[in-house]
Structures are given as structure tokens and as C-alpha cells.
Design a protein around this motif. Sequence first.
Motif, PDB file in Angstrom:
ATOM      1  N   UNK A 207       3.098   6.974  -3.622  1.00  0.00           N
ATOM      2  CA  UNK A 207       2.179   5.657  -2.996  1.00  0.00           C
ATOM      3  C   UNK A 207       2.475   5.975  -1.183  1.00  0.00           C
ATOM      4  N   UNK A 208       1.568   6.191  -0.957  1.00  0.00           N
ATOM      5  CA  UNK A 208       1.469   6.394   0.776  1.00  0.00           C
ATOM      6  C   UNK A 208       0.829   5.084   2.081  1.00  0.00           C
ATOM      7  N   UNK A 209       1.636   4.810   2.438  1.00  0.00           N
ATOM      8  CA  UNK A 209       1.331   3.142   2.929  1.00  0.00           C
ATOM      9  C   UNK A 209       1.050   3.722   4.982  1.00  0.00           C
TER      10      UNK A 209
ATOM     11  N   UNK B 133       3.238  -2.745  -3.962  1.00  0.00           N
ATOM     12  CA  UNK B 133       2.805  -2.947  -2.274  1.00  0.00           C
ATOM     13  C   UNK B 133       1.516  -4.857  -2.824  1.00  0.00           C
ATOM     14  N   UNK B 134       1.868  -5.565  -1.527  1.00  0.00           N
ATOM     15  CA  UNK B 134       1.873  -6.843  -1.862  1.00  0.00           C
ATOM     16  C   UNK B 134       0.730  -6.893  -0.287  1.00  0.00           C
ATOM     17  N   UNK B 135      -0.781  -6.840  -0.770  1.00  0.00           N
ATOM     18  CA  UNK B 135      -1.667  -6.971  -0.019  1.00  0.00           C
ATOM     19  C   UNK B 135      -1.263  -8.034   1.064  1.00  0.00           C
ATOM     20  N   UNK B 136      -1.715  -9.326   0.328  1.00  0.00           N
ATOM     21  CA  UNK B 136      -1.695 -10.574   0.776  1.00  0.00           C
ATOM     22  C   UNK B 136      -0.527 -10.484   2.282  1.00  0.00           C
TER      23      UNK B 136
ATOM     24  N   UNK C  96      -5.357  11.985 -13.283  1.00  0.00           N
ATOM     25  CA  UNK C  96      -4.930  10.820 -12.940  1.00  0.00           C
ATOM     26  C   UNK C  96      -5.555  10.070 -11.708  1.00  0.00           C
ATOM     27  N   UNK C  97      -5.349   8.818 -11.573  1.00  0.00           N
ATOM     28  CA  UNK C  97      -5.843   7.389 -11.512  1.00  0.00           C
ATOM     29  C   UNK C  97      -5.172   7.515 -10.046  1.00  0.00           C
ATOM     30  N   UNK C  98      -6.592   6.930  -9.232  1.00  0.00           N
ATOM     31  CA  UNK C  98      -6.195   7.243  -7.588  1.00  0.00           C
ATOM     32  C   UNK C  98      -6.462   5.210  -6.648  1.00  0.00           C
ATOM     33  N   UNK C  99      -5.677   4.986  -6.586  1.00  0.00           N
ATOM     34  CA  UNK C  99      -6.411   3.531  -6.007  1.00  0.00           C
ATOM     35  C   UNK C  99      -5.775   3.290  -4.699  1.00  0.00           C
ATOM     36  N   UNK C 100      -6.439   3.327  -3.737  1.00  0.00           N
ATOM     37  CA  UNK C 100      -7.212   3.129  -2.300  1.00  0.00           C
ATOM     38  C   UNK C 100      -7.223   1.758  -2.136  1.00  0.00           C
ATOM     39  N   UNK C 101      -6.440   1.467  -1.177  1.00  0.00           N
ATOM     40  CA  UNK C 101      -6.351  -0.403  -0.689  1.00  0.00           C
ATOM     41  C   UNK C 101      -6.352  -0.431   0.596  1.00  0.00           C
ATOM     42  N   UNK C 102      -8.277  -0.270   0.723  1.00  0.00           N
ATOM     43  CA  UNK C 102      -8.007  -0.555   2.585  1.00  0.00           C
ATOM     44  C   UNK C 102      -7.907   0.275   3.117  1.00  0.00           C
ATOM     45  N   UNK C 103      -7.499   0.636   4.122  1.00  0.00           N
ATOM     46  CA  UNK C 103      -6.971   1.085   5.256  1.00  0.00           C
ATOM     47  C   UNK C 103      -5.636   1.054   5.252  1.00  0.00           C
TER      48      UNK C 103
END
Length: 229
Positions: A3-5, A137-140, A44-51
Amino acid sequence: MLGVFSGEVVEVPAELVAAGSRTPSPKTRASELINRFLGSFAPAVSIQIGDLGHLAYSHANQSPFAPRLFAAKDEIYCLFKGVLTNLGSLRQQYGLSKSADEVVLVIEAYKALRDRAPYPPSFMLAHLTGNFAFVLFDKATSSILVASDPDGRVPLFWGITADGCLAFADDLDLLKGSCGKSLAPFPKGCYYSNALGGLKSYENPKHKVTAVLEDEEEVEGSAVLAATH
């Protein structure tokens, strides 16, 4: 799991900054860390959450006693590694079906916690029994919640990349290549929340927890953070 933030979402812990400044070492940007993960743990599975953040996981070389799970619901994303021994009773507590696994349970428990504020995360985490580590991670709300079991049986590490992102992973060598010595084991029995005061103990929620650098001990060349009460 990884996880990278972005530094825009989280405030980089001062203790990790101090760890890297003691003995500077080469780092890479977060994008290079993610690409290295995808190349090293294929498929592997990758999920990008905007920026805001990036999550990735793989079932490669997975232990049956510490499976890696991922789920997303209502803009809440969660990576979970491990097993909850009281999953059955927790399903009943949160009104979930028998098919709900650990990562779904964590998301539902977090939602209940968030929607019934001001309950602290320790109210939720104290009910989890087993060996586990998770990154949520809670995007809201642009909030993260990271936790490790009281015995630290599922290793988790955190560090700072060259471009100031905060990274969490279950693989030490992966983070060492990108975080240098701004890296440490995540303290067992603790949680980190950017929205709820940083690093805290959920075993002893009334005690203040301070992450301190241990002068002598190192983990394969990286500074160690110890949680003191």
C-alpha cells in the motif's frame, strides 16, 4: 501486499524521517516501488486510487496460514493478510453471511466504526483475534487505517519513498530498495490512522504510544521503531 499513499493524504511520521536522516541511503520514487512489486510477484493485481494511493497484492508464494485477501466496497479498499480465529462470531456480530471472509469483515467493521463515531479504532480492533495485518483506505474521507496483531505474527513494514509517499508492505526487501533506511517494522498491537492521531496502541488505548528509535538494534540495516507506553 503493498500500500502506497501520497504525502497529500498522510503526514509522514517524524520517526521514519529521523531513521533515514541518521544514515542516509538510496531511495526510489513510489512509482518505481509499485513497478518493482508487479515485476517481482507476478501475477499481481494493482489498484490505483486516483492520485491518493495505490494498492497491490499477489497470491504468489502465499502461506495457507497467512493468505492475502483484497476487497473493495463503497469506496473502501482493504488488503488483509492472515487469519481471524473468531471470524464466525464476528460474522454474527456484524450480521454478515457465512461466506464473508476476513477482509470483508474488516471493511464492514470499519464502516460500523466510522458511521458510529466517535468510537476509536481500538473499539473495533480489540475484537479481532488471530494473526493478521491489514491496510485500509477510505476514499470518501481520504483516511487510512493500518493495524498489526498483538503478537506481530504477520510481519508488516512501513517506510518513506524518495518522493515522500508512505508505503506499507509485508516484504522487507521490497521496501528497502525504495525507502532506504527510512524504514521500520510496524509496531505490533498498534494501529496507524492519519485521521485519528497517528500511531496508537489498541491493546492499551488509554496509554500514549511513542515510536522511538532503538540505538543499537537494526533490522538488516534499517532502523527499528519500538512502541513505548
